[in-house]
Design a protein around this motif. Structure first.
Motif, PDB file in Angstrom:
ATOM      1  N   GLN A  19      25.592  79.278   7.666  1.00 62.63           N
ATOM      2  CA  GLN A  19      26.965  79.518   8.153  1.00 62.63           C
ATOM      3  C   GLN A  19      27.649  78.565   8.727  1.00 62.63           C
ATOM      4  OE1 GLN A  19      28.905  82.289   7.651  1.00 62.63           O
ATOM      5  NE2 GLN A  19      30.620  81.175   8.306  1.00 62.63           N
ATOM      6  N   LEU A  20      27.059  77.575   9.627  1.00 55.39           N
ATOM      7  CA  LEU A  20      27.585  76.229  10.089  1.00 55.39           C
ATOM      8  C   LEU A  20      27.721  75.307   9.027  1.00 55.39           C
ATOM      9  CD1 LEU A  20      28.230  74.729  12.665  1.00 55.39           C
ATOM     10  CD2 LEU A  20      25.577  73.879  12.235  1.00 55.39           C
ATOM     11  N   GLY A  21      26.859  75.263   8.109  1.00 52.09           N
ATOM     12  CA  GLY A  21      27.205  74.316   7.128  1.00 52.09           C
ATOM     13  C   GLY A  21      28.322  74.707   6.181  1.00 52.09           C
ATOM     14  N   ASP A  22      28.385  76.092   5.679  1.00 49.24           N
ATOM     15  CA  ASP A  22      29.860  76.521   5.243  1.00 49.24           C
ATOM     16  C   ASP A  22      30.973  76.269   5.925  1.00 49.24           C
ATOM     17  OD1 ASP A  22      27.911  77.433   3.076  1.00 49.24           O
ATOM     18  OD2 ASP A  22      27.878  79.502   3.690  1.00 49.24           O
ATOM     19  N   ASP A  23      30.900  76.402   7.489  1.00 48.34           N
ATOM     20  CA  ASP A  23      31.951  76.315   8.099  1.00 48.34           C
ATOM     21  C   ASP A  23      32.384  74.772   8.009  1.00 48.34           C
ATOM     22  OD1 ASP A  23      32.070  79.163   8.636  1.00 48.34           O
ATOM     23  OD2 ASP A  23      31.257  78.782  10.684  1.00 48.34           O
ATOM     24  N   PHE A  24      31.330  73.823   8.069  1.00 45.65           N
ATOM     25  CA  PHE A  24      31.896  72.260   7.957  1.00 45.65           C
ATOM     26  C   PHE A  24      32.553  72.022   6.628  1.00 45.65           C
ATOM     27  CE2 PHE A  24      29.112  70.989  11.587  1.00 45.65           C
ATOM     28  CZ  PHE A  24      29.648  70.164  12.115  1.00 45.65           C
ATOM     29  N   ILE A  25      31.874  72.837   5.357  1.00 45.15           N
ATOM     30  CA  ILE A  25      32.507  72.375   4.257  1.00 45.15           C
ATOM     31  C   ILE A  25      33.890  72.936   4.344  1.00 45.15           C
ATOM     32  CG2 ILE A  25      32.376  72.846   1.740  1.00 45.15           C
ATOM     33  CD1 ILE A  25      29.140  72.669   2.146  1.00 45.15           C
ATOM     34  N   ASP A  26      34.129  74.417   4.671  1.00 43.92           N
ATOM     35  CA  ASP A  26      35.434  74.856   4.475  1.00 43.92           C
ATOM     36  C   ASP A  26      36.289  74.088   5.567  1.00 43.92           C
ATOM     37  OD1 ASP A  26      34.305  76.945   2.972  1.00 43.92           O
ATOM     38  OD2 ASP A  26      34.172  78.357   4.749  1.00 43.92           O
ATOM     39  N   SER A  27      35.935  73.633   6.421  1.00 39.50           N
ATOM     40  CA  SER A  27      36.847  72.900   7.561  1.00 39.50           C
ATOM     41  C   SER A  27      37.286  71.591   6.838  1.00 39.50           C
ATOM     42  CB  SER A  27      36.255  72.680   8.743  1.00 39.50           C
ATOM     43  OG  SER A  27      36.037  73.699   9.576  1.00 39.50           O
ATOM     44  N   PHE A  28      36.516  70.824   6.292  1.00 38.96           N
ATOM     45  CA  PHE A  28      36.581  69.653   5.455  1.00 38.96           C
ATOM     46  C   PHE A  28      37.768  69.887   4.211  1.00 38.96           C
ATOM     47  CE2 PHE A  28      32.728  67.766   7.556  1.00 38.96           C
ATOM     48  CZ  PHE A  28      33.677  66.929   8.375  1.00 38.96           C
ATOM     49  N   MET A  29      37.402  70.921   3.572  1.00 42.65           N
ATOM     50  CA  MET A  29      38.335  71.112   2.720  1.00 42.65           C
ATOM     51  C   MET A  29      39.810  71.464   2.991  1.00 42.65           C
ATOM     52  SD  MET A  29      36.516  70.543  -0.033  1.00 42.65           S
ATOM     53  CE  MET A  29      37.645  70.936  -1.180  1.00 42.65           C
ATOM     54  N   LEU A  30      39.879  72.217   3.931  1.00 40.12           N
ATOM     55  CA  LEU A  30      41.121  72.594   4.538  1.00 40.12           C
ATOM     56  C   LEU A  30      41.897  71.464   4.931  1.00 40.12           C
ATOM     57  CD1 LEU A  30      40.417  75.575   6.876  1.00 40.12           C
ATOM     58  CD2 LEU A  30      41.877  75.711   4.789  1.00 40.12           C
ATOM     59  N   ILE A  31      41.284  70.479   5.736  1.00 33.37           N
ATOM     60  CA  ILE A  31      41.801  69.248   5.961  1.00 33.37           C
ATOM     61  C   ILE A  31      42.082  68.214   4.854  1.00 33.37           C
ATOM     62  CG2 ILE A  31      41.398  66.941   7.229  1.00 33.37           C
ATOM     63  CD1 ILE A  31      39.780  68.614   9.160  1.00 33.37           C
ATOM     64  N   LYS A  32      41.324  68.425   3.741  1.00 28.44           N
ATOM     65  CA  LYS A  32      41.682  67.558   2.512  1.00 28.44           C
ATOM     66  C   LYS A  32      42.735  68.177   1.805  1.00 28.44           C
ATOM     67  CE  LYS A  32      39.537  66.271  -1.715  1.00 28.44           C
ATOM     68  NZ  LYS A  32      40.691  66.244  -2.643  1.00 28.44           N
ATOM     69  N   GLU A  33      42.700  69.537   1.754  1.00 30.88           N
ATOM     70  CA  GLU A  33      43.906  70.214   0.831  1.00 30.88           C
ATOM     71  C   GLU A  33      45.361  69.950   1.774  1.00 30.88           C
ATOM     72  OE1 GLU A  33      43.233  74.295   0.708  1.00 30.88           O
ATOM     73  OE2 GLU A  33      41.481  73.804  -0.726  1.00 30.88           O
ATOM     74  N   ALA A  34      45.267  70.012   3.032  1.00 30.54           N
ATOM     75  CA  ALA A  34      46.502  69.627   3.806  1.00 30.54           C
ATOM     76  C   ALA A  34      46.718  68.033   3.781  1.00 30.54           C
ATOM     77  CB  ALA A  34      46.296  69.734   5.308  1.00 30.54           C
ATOM     78  N   ALA A  35      46.075  67.141   3.722  1.00 29.11           N
ATOM     79  CA  ALA A  35      46.414  65.981   3.362  1.00 29.11           C
ATOM     80  C   ALA A  35      46.850  65.460   2.231  1.00 29.11           C
ATOM     81  CB  ALA A  35      44.990  64.931   3.637  1.00 29.11           C
ATOM     82  N   ASP A  36      46.336  66.300   0.871  1.00 31.78           N
ATOM     83  CA  ASP A  36      47.000  66.259  -0.253  1.00 31.78           C
ATOM     84  C   ASP A  36      48.446  66.674  -0.458  1.00 31.78           C
ATOM     85  OD1 ASP A  36      44.592  64.975  -1.150  1.00 31.78           O
ATOM     86  OD2 ASP A  36      43.540  66.792  -2.063  1.00 31.78           O
ATOM     87  N   LEU A  37      48.618  67.696   0.260  1.00 32.30           N
ATOM     88  CA  LEU A  37      49.988  68.408   0.416  1.00 32.30           C
ATOM     89  C   LEU A  37      50.913  67.449   1.301  1.00 32.30           C
ATOM     90  CD1 LEU A  37      49.310  72.154   0.801  1.00 32.30           C
ATOM     91  CD2 LEU A  37      49.970  70.936  -1.471  1.00 32.30           C
ATOM     92  N   ALA A  38      50.204  66.928   2.137  1.00 34.86           N
ATOM     93  CA  ALA A  38      51.300  65.932   2.851  1.00 34.86           C
ATOM     94  C   ALA A  38      51.554  64.787   2.212  1.00 34.86           C
ATOM     95  CB  ALA A  38      50.623  65.687   4.288  1.00 34.86           C
ATOM     96  N   LYS A  39      50.792  64.302   1.157  1.00 37.59           N
ATOM     97  CA  LYS A  39      50.803  63.213   0.555  1.00 37.59           C
ATOM     98  C   LYS A  39      52.057  63.678  -0.620  1.00 37.59           C
ATOM     99  CE  LYS A  39      46.725  60.802   0.172  1.00 37.59           C
ATOM    100  NZ  LYS A  39      45.490  60.615  -0.506  1.00 37.59           N
TER     101      LYS A  39
END
Length: 189
Positions: free
Chosen positions: A163-183
Motif C-alpha cells: 500500500q505504501l508503494g502504491d501511495d508513493f506511485i499515485d502521489s508521483f503520478m498526481l504531481i506529474k499530471e499537475a506539472a504537465d497540465l501547468a505546462k
C-alpha cells in the motif's frame, strides 16, 4: 499527528569527477572522512487540491533550510559531543535523532553520463543503508538523467508495504499530471 523528516545534507562542496581525481592524485586531505549535517523538517499530511502547491511549499521550506545554519550546527555539535563524550556518547546521541523522526531523506548526485564497472554498463545506482530506526527511509539518486528512489521501511511501523508503494506511485503520478497540465496552462481540478 506529529511527523518529522530528517534530511541529511552534505556539507562538502560538490566536486566534479575530474576535481576528485586530481585531489586523489595530489593525496589531498580535503576528501577524507564524512562531513554532513541534518535538518529537521515538519511534515504536513493533507489532501491538497493542486499537488504542485505541496511541491512548491516543500521546495520553499527546503531552500530556506539549506541556506540556514542548521545543518552546519548539527555537524559541529556532533563533533563537539564526540570530543567531550567519546565515541560511545556520540553514538548514543546519533541514535536519538532517528528515533525522533518519522522519515529520513537523502539525495545523491550521480554522474551525468553513463558509466561502466568492469566493462559492464550500469543501468542505475541505488544507494541505501540498513539499521536506521525511522519508519521510512527514502534515498534519491540521479544517474545519467534518471532518478532512482530507494525506499527502506521499518515493517514494525509500516505494516502494509504494498500500500505504501502504491501511495508513493499515485502521489508521483498526481504531481506529474499537475506539472504537465501547468505546462499547458490549464487549471488543475
Amino acid at each position: 499527528m506529529r511527523c518529522r523528516a530528517n534530511v541529511i545534507m552534505n556539507l562538502r562542496p560538490a566536486f566534479g569527477v575530474q576535481a576528485v581525481a586530481e585531489m586523489i592524485e595530489k593525496n589531498a586531505s580535503v576528501i577524507q572522512g564524512n562531513c554532513f549535517g541534518f535538518v529537521l523538517i515538519p511534515l504536513t499530511i493533507a489532501q491538497i487540491e493542486n499537488p504542485l502547491d505541496y511541491v512548491r511549499k516543500a521546495k520553499t521550506l527546503m531552500d530556506r533550510k539549506k541556506h540556514s545554519l542548521e545543518s552546519q550546527c548539527t555537524f559541529y555539535a556532533a563533533q563537539l559531543f564526540l570530543k567531550f563524550f567519546g565515541y560511545k556518547g556520540a553514538a548514543k546521541l546519533a541514535q536519538r535523532v532517528p528515533y525522533q523522526t518519522t522519515l529520513a531523506l537523502s539525495n545523491v548526485i550521480g554522474p551525468h553520463e553513463e558509466i561502466s564497472c568492469a566493462g559492464h554498463p550500469l543501468e542505475f545506482v541505488a544507494p541505501t543503508c540498513s539499521g536506521y530506526p525511522t519508519g521510512i527511509m527514502v534515498h534519491v539518486c540521479s544517474y545519467a538523467k534518471k532518478l532512482t528512489f530507494t525506499i527502506a521501511v521499518n515493517e514494525g511501523i509500516v505494516p502494509d508495504l504494498n500500500q505504501l508503494g502504491d501511495d508513493f506511485i499515485d502521489s508521483f503520478m498526481l504531481i506529474k499530471e499537475a506539472a504537465d497540465l501547468a505546462k499547458l496552462g490549464t487549471k488543475v481540478d
